[in-house]
Enzyme design. Sequence first.
Site, short mmCIF file in Angstrom:
data_model
loop_
_atom_site.label_atom_id
_atom_site.label_comp_id
_atom_site.label_asym_id
_atom_site.label_seq_id
_atom_site.Cartn_x
_atom_site.Cartn_y
_atom_site.Cartn_z
N GLY A 417 2.76 -25.00 -11.54
CA GLY A 417 1.82 -25.85 -11.95
C GLY A 417 0.78 -25.38 -12.72
O GLY A 417 0.59 -24.07 -12.43
N GLY A 419 -3.50 -25.32 -12.76
CA GLY A 419 -4.99 -25.57 -12.24
C GLY A 419 -6.18 -25.53 -13.51
O GLY A 419 -5.51 -25.47 -14.60
N VAL A 424 0.20 -21.16 -11.90
CA VAL A 424 1.01 -20.67 -10.73
C VAL A 424 2.52 -20.62 -11.02
O VAL A 424 2.83 -21.63 -11.53
CB VAL A 424 0.49 -21.51 -9.46
CG1 VAL A 424 1.49 -20.92 -8.32
CG2 VAL A 424 -1.00 -21.53 -9.18
N LYS A 439 -0.25 -16.26 -8.85
CA LYS A 439 -1.22 -17.30 -9.39
C LYS A 439 -2.24 -16.34 -10.58
O LYS A 439 -2.87 -15.47 -10.34
CB LYS A 439 -2.36 -17.78 -8.40
CG LYS A 439 -3.14 -18.66 -9.03
CD LYS A 439 -4.20 -19.49 -7.72
CE LYS A 439 -5.10 -20.48 -8.15
NZ LYS A 439 -5.67 -21.27 -7.13
N ASP A 540 -13.26 -26.85 0.65
CA ASP A 540 -12.47 -28.05 -0.47
C ASP A 540 -11.23 -28.38 0.15
O ASP A 540 -10.18 -28.28 -0.47
CB ASP A 540 -12.19 -27.09 -1.63
CG ASP A 540 -11.87 -27.60 -2.89
OD1 ASP A 540 -12.29 -28.79 -2.98
OD2 ASP A 540 -11.53 -26.84 -3.80
N1 LIG Z 1 1.09 -20.65 -2.72
C1 LIG Z 1 2.05 -21.66 -3.48
N2 LIG Z 1 3.36 -22.16 -3.30
C2 LIG Z 1 3.90 -22.93 -4.16
N3 LIG Z 1 3.20 -23.70 -4.86
C3 LIG Z 1 1.96 -23.37 -5.19
C4 LIG Z 1 1.19 -22.38 -4.33
N4 LIG Z 1 -0.14 -22.30 -4.95
C5 LIG Z 1 -0.13 -23.30 -5.56
N5 LIG Z 1 0.87 -24.04 -5.89
C6 LIG Z 1 1.10 -25.36 -6.85
O1 LIG Z 1 0.72 -24.69 -8.37
C7 LIG Z 1 0.15 -25.85 -8.88
C8 LIG Z 1 -1.15 -25.42 -9.47
O2 LIG Z 1 -1.89 -24.66 -8.19
P1 LIG Z 1 -3.46 -24.51 -8.46
O3 LIG Z 1 -4.06 -23.99 -7.10
O4 LIG Z 1 -3.75 -23.45 -9.63
O5 LIG Z 1 -3.88 -26.04 -8.88
P2 LIG Z 1 -5.08 -26.77 -8.39
O6 LIG Z 1 -5.45 -26.50 -6.93
O7 LIG Z 1 -4.73 -28.08 -8.78
O8 LIG Z 1 -6.23 -26.31 -9.42
P3 LIG Z 1 -7.83 -25.62 -9.17
O9 LIG Z 1 -7.32 -24.29 -8.29
O10 LIG Z 1 -8.07 -25.52 -10.35
O11 LIG Z 1 -8.20 -26.82 -8.33
C9 LIG Z 1 -0.15 -26.96 -7.83
O12 LIG Z 1 1.04 -27.83 -8.16
C10 LIG Z 1 0.21 -26.21 -6.46
O13 LIG Z 1 1.03 -27.26 -5.72
#
Ligand SMILES: Nc1ncnc2c1ncn2[C@@H]1O[C@H](COP(=O)(O)OP(=O)(O)OP(=O)(O)O)[C@@H](O)[C@H]1O
Length: 688
Positions: A417, A419, A424, A439, A540
Site C-alpha cells: 500500500g 501512504g 510499503v 517502508k 495516532d
Molecule cells: N508492517 C506491515 N505489515 C503489513 N502491511 C503493512 C505494514 N505496515 C504498513 N502496511 C500496509 O501498507 C499500507 C501503507 O501503510 P502506511 O503506513 O504507509 O500507510 P498509511 O498509514 O495509510 O499512511 P501514512 O503513514 O501516511 O498515514 C497500508 O495498507 C498498511 O496496511
Amino acid sequence: MSDDMLLHLSSNSSNQSDQSTKFAKLEARLVGKASSAVTSSLPPPPQQQQQQQQQPQQPQARPSVSSASKFADDLVAQSSSSDSDDDIAGEFLIQANTQKRRKVQVDDSLTFSESVEAVDSLAKMAETLETKVNFDVGRKKHSRGRSQSGRGRGSRSNDQTRSQISASTISSLNGQLENSYHKDTKPKEQLQNDSHYSSEEEVLSLRAKVAALEEDLRKSRKETSDYQNLCRQLEKELKDLKDHEQQMKPKRTKIIADLLISVSKAERQEARLKVRQDSLRLGNVGVTRAGTLISETWEDGQALKDLNAHLKQLLETREAIERQRKSLKKKQADKGDGPDGENGVPEEDFLLQDEIYKSRLASIKREEETILRERDRYEFEKGRLIREMKRIRDEDGSRFNSFQILNHRYALLNLLGKGGFSEVYKAYDLVDHKYVACKLHGLNAQWSEEKKQSYIRHAIREYNIHKTLVHHHIVRLWDIFEIDHNTFCTVLEYCSGKDLDAVLKATPLLPEKEARIIIVQIFQGLVYLNRRVQKIIHYDLKPGNVLFDEFGVAKVTDFGLSKIVEDDVGSQGMELTSQGAGTYWYLPPECFELSKIPLISSKVDVWSAGVLFYQMLFGRRPFGHDQTQERILREDTIIKARKVEFPSRPTVSNEAKELIRRCLTYDQADRPDVLTIAHDPYLTYTKK
Ligand SMILES: Nc1ncnc2c1ncn2[C@@H]1O[C@H](COP(=O)(O)OP(=O)(O)OP(=O)(O)O)[C@@H](O)[C@H]1O
C-alpha cells in the site's frame, strides 16, 4: 636373617649351654612337626603370616634368662600335647616359630630386631607393590572412561616405566626375600619355604596382572589412534562442508530470491486478472471529457447494473400494485356512497383481492431486501476493487516495482500500500529468512533542502522511538537504511492480515466478543508504552494503525506522531507541539484547545481507544462520523463532544458501554490514564 645375626646368635648360645640344650631339643621336635605340617596342611593364611611378620615389630621387654627357659619348657610341653592334632599343626608351627624367635630374642642383641625389621620392610614393599598394581588397574580403568586423547605420549611412557619398575621391583623383592630366607637358620626353613611359596605366588599373580595391564594398554593405544584418525577425518569433512556452504550461499540466496520473484510475478498477474474479471461485474474507472477537462468517473459493471435493473423493476411492480390497491379501496369506499352494488365489489371479494395485493407487496419487499443486501455486498466488493486498482496503479507507477534487493538483504516483492509519503512493500529478508515490510520513505525531489532535512529528522525520531519497542502487540521495527539521497527505508515486522480499517470496511459491525479481544490487545500495547522508563504517547491510534498478523494478533504501528513523555513532565501532561496533526475523529477535546498550548498525556490514547471500540461495536464513530476532517475543525465537533450517546442497536453489554464512557470522559482531568483504565474488569480475562 643375616650371617652376622646368625653368628651373633650362635655366640650367645654357647655362653648359655643349658638353654641351648633345651633349645636344641625344642628345635628337633619342631622340625619333626614342621615336616609333617608342611605335607599335611596348606601354608598359613595370610592374616597369620602378617601376624608373624608384625610380631617382631612390637616393642618387647627383654625377659630374664630363667623365665625364657621356663617358657621354652612350656612350649615343649605344649608341643608334645598337640602332636596328634594335624589340623592345627601349621598354626602351631608358626606360633612355635614365633615363640622360638622370641626366645632367641631373649639372648639376642639389637642386631636381631634389625634383621626382623628388614624382613618386615620387605613384606611391606610387597604390600606396597600389590597396592600399586591395584592402583594402576583402577587408574587405567578410570582413564579409559575419560577422553582417549588425554593419554599422551608421557602417559604411555609412564605406564611402560611403571611396568618396568614393577617387574624389577618384584624380582629384586623376590631376590631379597629369597636371600633373606636362605640365610636364616635351619629350624626356620619351613617358615621361609612357606613365605617363599606365597611370595612366588604373589609375584606370579603380579606378573599376570602386569601382562593384563600391558594388553589393556596396547588396546587403549590402538583405540586412541583410531579415534584420532576418525577425528581428523571428521574435521576435514566439516571444513569441506563449511567451504561448500560458503560457496553455495550466494547461489542459494539467488535461488530463493528467484523463486520468490516468480511467485510474486504470478501473484501480480493473478491480481490483475482478478481486477479485470471483477471490473466486468462491479465496474471500472472511465475517462470522461468535458471540453478540455478530462476526469475519471466510475462506471458500474454488469452485476451491479443487473441488480439495479432488478431493483427498479421491483419498485415499478410495487408501485403498480399499490396503485391497484388504492383504486380497489377507493371503489370500495365509493360503493358505500352510491346505489347498492352498482360500482363496488362484494365485501368478501374486496377483502380477498386486498389480501392478494398485500401478500404480493410483502413478497416484493422481501425481494427488495435481498437485492439490497446483495447490492451492499457488491458495494463492498466494489470498494475493495477500487482499492486494489489503486494499489496496482501505485505498484505500476513505483520505481521499486522491479524486484530489487535492497541493502544486499531485502528482496522487494509486491506493493502492500501507499501512504502519504511512503510506499510499503512486502519483502523477504535473505539473511534472517523471514518476510518483512519495507517502508520506503521518498522525499520529494522538488522539496527544499530544509523540508527534506525536517522530514528526515522526523523519520529518525520515529525510528529512535520505535526501535526500542519490543512487545507482542507492537509492530517491531527491525532496521533502517538509506537507499539514495532522497529515499530511505525502514524495515518492519510483516503483518500478513488486514489492518483494522480494512476489517471494518468489510464488516462495519463486529460482534462484541471480537471487538473486546481487539481492544484488550490494543490496551496491552498501550500499557507496555506506559510502563517503560521513557513513557510514550502514541497520539495516532486509528483503525489503519492497528495491524493483524497471520494468527489474528493485533499490533499497534506507526509511531510517526508519537511523543516521548519527558521525566520532568508535571501531572497535567506535556505540551502538544504538533497541534493539527493526527486524525480528528480519534483525538480528544484537549487537542483542539486553541487558547493556549494544550497539555497532553497518555489520556489522549485512552480517548482514541474508546472511539475505536465504539466504532467496532456500532459501525460508526461517536463524534463527526459523517464529517470531513476540515468540517470537524470548522464546526468544533470534538470540542462539543461532551457526552457519548449509544444507538439502541446492536445490543451491547453495559460493561462495554461503561468502558467507553470512561474512555470518552470529556474532561481530561477526570479521564483515567492508560495504567488506571487497564484495571477495568472488562479489559481483564479471568476464569469464571
Ligand atoms: N508492517 C506491515 N505489515 C503489513 N502491511 C503493512 C505494514 N505496515 C504498513 N502496511 C500496509 O501498507 C499500507 C501503507 O501503510 P502506511 O503506513 O504507509 O500507510 P498509511 O498509514 O495509510 O499512511 P501514512 O503513514 O501516511 O498515514 C497500508 O495498507 C498498511 O496496511
